[in-house]
Design an enzyme around this catalytic site. Structure first.
Site, PDB file in Angstrom:
ATOM      1  N   HIS B 518      -7.864   2.058  -8.919  1.00  0.00           N
ATOM      2  CA  HIS B 518      -7.730   0.702  -9.410  1.00  0.00           C
ATOM      3  C   HIS B 518      -7.047   0.739 -10.776  1.00  0.00           C
ATOM      4  CE1 HIS B 518     -11.534  -0.206  -6.766  1.00  0.00           C
ATOM      5  NE2 HIS B 518     -10.476   0.146  -6.060  1.00  0.00           N
TER       6      HIS B 518
HETATM    7  C1  LIG Z   1      -9.075   5.734  -1.415  1.00  0.00           C
HETATM    8  C2  LIG Z   1      -8.741   4.334  -1.883  1.00  0.00           C
HETATM    9  C3  LIG Z   1      -9.662   3.302  -1.677  1.00  0.00           C
HETATM   10  C4  LIG Z   1      -9.352   2.004  -2.095  1.00  0.00           C
HETATM   11  N1  LIG Z   1     -10.249   1.022  -1.837  1.00  0.00           N
HETATM   12  C5  LIG Z   1      -9.988  -0.251  -2.221  1.00  0.00           C
HETATM   13  C6  LIG Z   1     -10.893  -1.296  -1.926  1.00  0.00           C
HETATM   14  O1  LIG Z   1     -11.920  -1.106  -1.274  1.00  0.00           O
HETATM   15  N2  LIG Z   1     -10.597  -2.553  -2.375  1.00  0.00           N
HETATM   16  C7  LIG Z   1      -9.477  -2.820  -3.084  1.00  0.00           C
HETATM   17  O2  LIG Z   1      -9.277  -3.966  -3.500  1.00  0.00           O
HETATM   18  N3  LIG Z   1      -8.561  -1.841  -3.347  1.00  0.00           N
HETATM   19  C8  LIG Z   1      -8.793  -0.569  -2.925  1.00  0.00           C
HETATM   20  N4  LIG Z   1      -7.869   0.410  -3.170  1.00  0.00           N
HETATM   21  C9  LIG Z   1      -6.610   0.041  -3.860  1.00  0.00           C
HETATM   22  C10 LIG Z   1      -5.560  -0.485  -2.875  1.00  0.00           C
HETATM   23  O3  LIG Z   1      -5.229   0.506  -1.956  1.00  0.00           O
HETATM   24  C11 LIG Z   1      -4.311  -0.915  -3.649  1.00  0.00           C
HETATM   25  O4  LIG Z   1      -4.681  -1.922  -4.569  1.00  0.00           O
HETATM   26  C12 LIG Z   1      -3.208  -1.490  -2.780  1.00  0.00           C
HETATM   27  O5  LIG Z   1      -2.900  -0.652  -1.700  1.00  0.00           O
HETATM   28  C13 LIG Z   1      -1.969  -1.728  -3.635  1.00  0.00           C
HETATM   29  O6  LIG Z   1      -0.901  -2.253  -2.867  1.00  0.00           O
HETATM   30  P1  LIG Z   1       0.599  -1.958  -3.308  1.00  0.00           P
HETATM   31  O7  LIG Z   1       1.477  -2.632  -2.322  1.00  0.00           O
HETATM   32  O8  LIG Z   1       0.753  -2.304  -4.741  1.00  0.00           O
HETATM   33  O9  LIG Z   1       0.743  -0.371  -3.230  1.00  0.00           O
HETATM   34  P2  LIG Z   1       0.580   0.625  -1.987  1.00  0.00           P
HETATM   35  O10 LIG Z   1      -0.189   0.023  -0.884  1.00  0.00           O
HETATM   36  O11 LIG Z   1       0.110   1.922  -2.534  1.00  0.00           O
HETATM   37  O12 LIG Z   1       2.070   0.838  -1.486  1.00  0.00           O
HETATM   38  C14 LIG Z   1       3.073   1.401  -2.320  1.00  0.00           C
HETATM   39  C15 LIG Z   1       4.060   2.160  -1.472  1.00  0.00           C
HETATM   40  O13 LIG Z   1       5.221   2.439  -2.236  1.00  0.00           O
HETATM   41  C16 LIG Z   1       5.677   3.716  -1.917  1.00  0.00           C
HETATM   42  N5  LIG Z   1       6.511   4.235  -3.006  1.00  0.00           N
HETATM   43  C17 LIG Z   1       6.126   4.601  -4.254  1.00  0.00           C
HETATM   44  N6  LIG Z   1       7.175   5.019  -4.975  1.00  0.00           N
HETATM   45  C18 LIG Z   1       8.256   4.932  -4.171  1.00  0.00           C
HETATM   46  C19 LIG Z   1       9.629   5.257  -4.350  1.00  0.00           C
HETATM   47  N7  LIG Z   1      10.099   5.717  -5.508  1.00  0.00           N
HETATM   48  N8  LIG Z   1      10.471   5.097  -3.300  1.00  0.00           N
HETATM   49  C20 LIG Z   1      10.011   4.614  -2.103  1.00  0.00           C
HETATM   50  N9  LIG Z   1       8.707   4.310  -1.889  1.00  0.00           N
HETATM   51  C21 LIG Z   1       7.849   4.448  -2.915  1.00  0.00           C
HETATM   52  C22 LIG Z   1       4.425   4.514  -1.710  1.00  0.00           C
HETATM   53  O14 LIG Z   1       4.678   5.683  -0.948  1.00  0.00           O
HETATM   54  C23 LIG Z   1       3.536   3.510  -1.002  1.00  0.00           C
HETATM   55  O15 LIG Z   1       3.643   3.594   0.394  1.00  0.00           O
HETATM   56  C24 LIG Z   1      -8.134   1.720  -2.754  1.00  0.00           C
HETATM   57  C25 LIG Z   1      -7.226   2.757  -2.957  1.00  0.00           C
HETATM   58  C26 LIG Z   1      -7.510   4.042  -2.526  1.00  0.00           C
HETATM   59  C27 LIG Z   1      -6.513   5.108  -2.736  1.00  0.00           C
END
Ligand SMILES: Cc1cc2nc3c(=O)[nH]c(=O)nc-3n(C[C@H](O)[C@H](O)[C@H](O)COP(=O)(O)OP(=O)(O)OC[C@H]3O[C@@H](n4cnc5c(N)ncnc54)[C@H](O)[C@@H]3O)c2cc1C
Ligand code: SF4
Lengths: 241, 590
Positions: B518
């Protein structure tokens, strides 16, 4: 009178349990059919420690691993010893995987270990090197300070050595004693409790000992039941423990 | 370098935010190219039973998480230190692959509290701004809770979130959270079943006079079809939620809840194994022209020209790519100028483990990632911050996401960590214990920030992202206060032993042990360009065809898990793009 949830199951739950059990066995049979179709890369039952010829460890290291596995994990009512469960076989195999060879960790320099414990291992070695180097250092330390290699010490002396390693007491040149101990002990635990296809946990004995159902991964019937889970473990190959 | 045909929008990263934006923009008729650094992933075969529950692959080899061999972040506690790389996954676990961390999250799905979004105003009105220490950067979000409500609601509907409303159209509902902002709709599904720890927490919280309610969880409690026609099956409590993809189409993820529609869509192209290296700008740096990426299968670099660049790469990598590409002014902690990297914050989690006798069966191998019970009676709006002695908010809860011996089990206090008695301790921890936690917000500070590392480079020669972070007295005090409340709450349960304690007042951030993924801030939204790198629509103040929705946009962290707000921000951003930006491309706030 309080409304504290009663940890011993009321009658209602016991009845549900019996019903649940029947339903459960039925659905698990179906699940097992699915499991049987799956074959992991090394599906054949891995050989026992005594029948296995190590590929990664040399003879002295192998003796250390077996002795340490049995001291860290002695046989008792909760399961076999480390070597009886095949943990050394697991370790020898696991050290040859891309994981242990360093595939998922950042290993480029510069290497600066001055920041301390909060920042983790900051040296150049992969896990397999940490384990192997640590074993050599620890065994040499036993010979220097106790006149015999680790495997030739009695149990009391082995416990004393492992306790000293855990505390980081001996000063080792390449990998600190505590870093070696924590990585090595973590690996042995993984070997003891991992799916048997990885080499340890023979006959799922480690799972049975602690009451872990293995890879069943379906507990819809049991979330609200307040008693011990009734079914034996299942492994990835579909065998029941 | 090969130049690809121009597209309307390029999306960097295919997690939650990327998938939501791709859906909304292709709905509006745009052509979208999505570049994801990790592999493509589907429930079948990638999360298929039984292989997916092999704990060696999932928890040891970390098959579903970001490998750190190519890129990681460097970490240090303060500006006087030289940072070192996070060489092994520790404090947080970034995702990779199609679905991002949205495939291996747990599923706790909170909205923000209304007062979370107007924290500075709330403090000013109730306590006076003198309560805020000099080095603390507390800001309001530049929008209201009411503006975000439809987007919170939409994201819950897409995720099939399971819960119970506490305030529906202004009416109190028994059994829900009485302190939540008024909802326009009930949760799509009712709450998940209670395991024993959750039942105990609910009982003890009621005894203490609190209002416990089921944690809103995006783990489907029943069969469900979302507004996009995507199907979810009921969660079977498999215990392999966190760190794993769901074997059962039950945990909401981009892969299950959005991508099945996108993949069939003309105008949407997904390129996996495509690592974006930087965003390219026009000569006068006023516009992004597209991105440069490496095809990880061939090693070739490509340029992808695009009219819009959407940073959906997760909080850390959104900030990293902005710094690397020269979008906005990097933050300087000495002068306090610049905004990119400013307001980095994290989450403060403190756990207590309760051990019971062998007639009390917690069976912790059973698990539902996001489900359990929690209270808001001590959270931001209900908290007398002056009396409590800290700023922020937090929650207490019982959760049981599922555990197993390879993943690590805590034996009771005093049990040997190896040798005789160790297995008995593992058995006790696995079968007869449960965990309650206090999760609190973390404020932003002048000297907790993100920047480029002067020494360490990633596999493509780019300076790594450097994180300068440490716990501050405010957060330590909050942790201790909430853990005290938690201890009082559990006392009537009479556990045999309780293990764990709040972080000590002078305890430093330990980068090696998992706390939560987080991470927040670094490119935050603000009402003025001085307050943060993004305006109220997650649009860069400096380069208006770049948007960066994600937890990077949070001015400080709140007591809840972030993703409910992250998803809502993605819908809010998409609405701003399709409703305003496309008609009149340029800065949406002047
Ligand atoms: C084990 C775990 C448990 C969690 N549990 C909770 C929960 O219970 N409740 C909650 O609210 N949140 C939880 N979270 C947090 C939640 O997963 C994130 O808040 C959420 O996924 C964020 O979404 P996002 O789209 O910002 O990033 P993400 O879903 O992480 O997606 C980002 C993507 O961008 C890609 N990327 C990064 N850099 C590059 C690049 N340079 N070029 C191309 N692709 C790239 C990555 O590979 C990834 O696939 C948890 C996280 C983890 C790891
Ligand atoms: S606990 Fe439920 S939602 Fe989580 S992975 Fe298992 S089946 Fe899916």
């Amino acid at each position: 009178m309080t409304h504290k949830p009663d940890p011993t199951p009321p009658l209602r739950d016991i009845r549900q349990t019996r019903l649940g059990r029947r339903g459960f066995l039925g659905s698990s049979a179906a699940a097992l059919a699915g499991v049987a179709a799956f074959r992991p890369a090394h599906a054949q039952t891995p050989p026992a420690t005594a029948e296995y010829t190590p590929e990664f460890f040399n003879a002295a290291q192998w003796a250390f691993v077996i002795a340490a596995a049995d001291t860290l994990i002695p046989a008792d009512e909760y399961g076999p010893s480390g070597s009886e469960a095949g943990v050394p076989v697991f370790l020898d195999r696991h050290m040859q995987t891309p994981y242990a060879q360093g595939s998922i960790w950042f290993r480029e320099g510069p290497f600066d270990e001055t920041l301390g414990r909060d920042f983790g291992y900051q040296g150049p070695l992969a896990l397999a090197d940490i384990v192997q180097t640590g074993i050599d250092q620890a065994d040499a330390w036993c010979r220097d300070t106790r006149g015999a290699g680790f495997a030739d010490l009695d149990e009391e002396a082995r416990i004393a050595v492992l306790t000293a390693l855990e505390k980081g007491e001996p000063e080792f040149a390449r990998v600190s004693a505590s870093r070696f101990f924590s990585d090595f002990w973590k690996e042995l635990q993984v070997g003891y409790f991992a799916d048997p296809s990885w080499g340890g946990n023979r006959d799922q004995a480690a799972w049975k000992g602690i009451g872990y159902p293995g890879v069943r991964a379906d507990y819809s019937d049991w979330v609200t039941v307040r008693e011990a889970y009734p079914l034996p473990p299942v492994d990835l190959a579909g065998n029941r423990g | 370098m090969a130049v690809k045909p121009q597209t309307d929008a390029v999306i960097i990263g295919m997690g939650w935010t990327g998938s939501i934006l791709a859906k909304q923009l292709t709905d509006a008729g745009l052509n979208v190219v999505a570049l994801e650094r990790g592999p493509d992933r589907h429930t079948q075969p990638d999360f298929a039973y039984p292989r997916v529950v092999d704990a060696v692959e999932g928890s040891i080899h970390r098959k579903f998480l970001q490998p750190l061999n190519n890129e990681t972040v460097t970490v240090r506690h303060n500006r006087s230190q030289a940072a070192v790389p996070m060489r092994r996954i520790g404090s947080f676990k970034p995702g990779t692959g199609v679905g991002g961390a949205g495939t291996h999250w747990s599923g706790c799905h909170f909205r923000a509290m209304p007062d979370d979004l107007r924290l500075r105003s709330h403090i000013e009105e109730r306590f006076g701004l003198d309560l805020i220490p000099d080095d603390m950067l507390v800001q309001d979000y530049p929008f209201s809770w009411e503006e975000m409500e439809p987007h919170f609601d939409m994201f819950e509907k897409v995720c099939g979130t399971s819960g119970r409303a506490g305030v529906l159209n202004g009416q109190r509902r028994e059994g829900g959270n009485p302190f939540e902002g008024s909802r326009s709709a009930e949760y799509p599904l009712g709450p998940n079943p209670d395991y024993l720890g959750s039942e105990m927490f609910t009982w003890a919280a009621r005894e203490a006079g609190y209002n416990p309610y089921p944690i809103p969880a995006s783990n489907a409690s029943a069969s469900y079809v979302n507004p996009y026609g995507c199907q979810m099956g009921p969660c079977n409590a498999c215990g392999f939620c966190s760190d794993y993809g769901c074997l059962n189409y039950s945990k909401a993820s981009p892969n299950v809840n959005i991508l099945p529609v996108l993949r069939r869509r003309q105008g949407f192209e997904l390129r996996a194994n495509a690592q974006v290296l930087r965003i390219n700008l026009s000569e006068d740096r006023s516009r992004a022209t597209g991105v440069t990426y490496v095809d990880l299968e061939t090693g070739e670099e490509h340029e992808q020209p695009a009219g819009l660049v959407l940073l959906c790469a997760y909080q850390l990598y959104n900030v990293h790519l902005m710094l690397l590409s020269g979008i906005g002014q990097p933050y300087d902690p000495v002068t306090g100028t610049g905004t990119v990297g400013r307001n980095y914050a994290y989450q403060n989690l403190n756990a207590l483990k309760l051990h019971f006798d062998e007639n009390t069966h917690h069976n912790t191998f059973i698990g539902i990632g996001g489900a359990g019970a929690t209270i808001d009676d001590l959270n931001v709006g209900q908290l007398d911050m002056r009396d409590a002695g800290f700023i922020g908010g937090g929650i207490l809860w019982a959760r049981q996401p599922g555990s197993g011996p390879v993943r690590g089990i805590d034996p009771p206090p005093g049990a040997p960590s190896w040798g005789r008695g160790w297995k008995q301790g593992v058995r006790q921890g696995l079968l007869h214990s449960c965990e309650f936690e206090a999760q609190t917000g973390v404020m932003s500070y002048r000297d907790n920030y993100l920047s480029l590392d002067p020494t360490y480079r990633d596999a493509w020669g780019r300076p790594m992202l450097r994180m300068t972070f440490n716990w501050k007295p405010n957060e330590a005090a909050a942790g201790q206060w909430y853990v005290d409340k938690l201890r009082a709450l559990i006392a009537p349960l009479n556990p045999l032993a309780v293990d764990g304690e709040a972080k000590a007042m002078d305890e430093s951030w330990n980068t090696t042990s998992y706390q939560s993924t987080h991470n927040t801030g670094g490119a935050v939204m603000a009402a003025t360009p001085e307050g943060g790198a993004l305006n109220r629509y997650c649009q860069s103040w400096d380069v208006p065809n770049v948007f960066a929705p994600g937890a990077n946009a949070f001015p400080q962290n709140h007591g809840y898990n972030p993703t409910g707000l992250v998803g809502a921000l993605a819908y809010w951003t998409a609405e701003a793009i399709t409703g305003q930006y496309l008609n009149d491309p340029g800065a949406l706030v002047r």
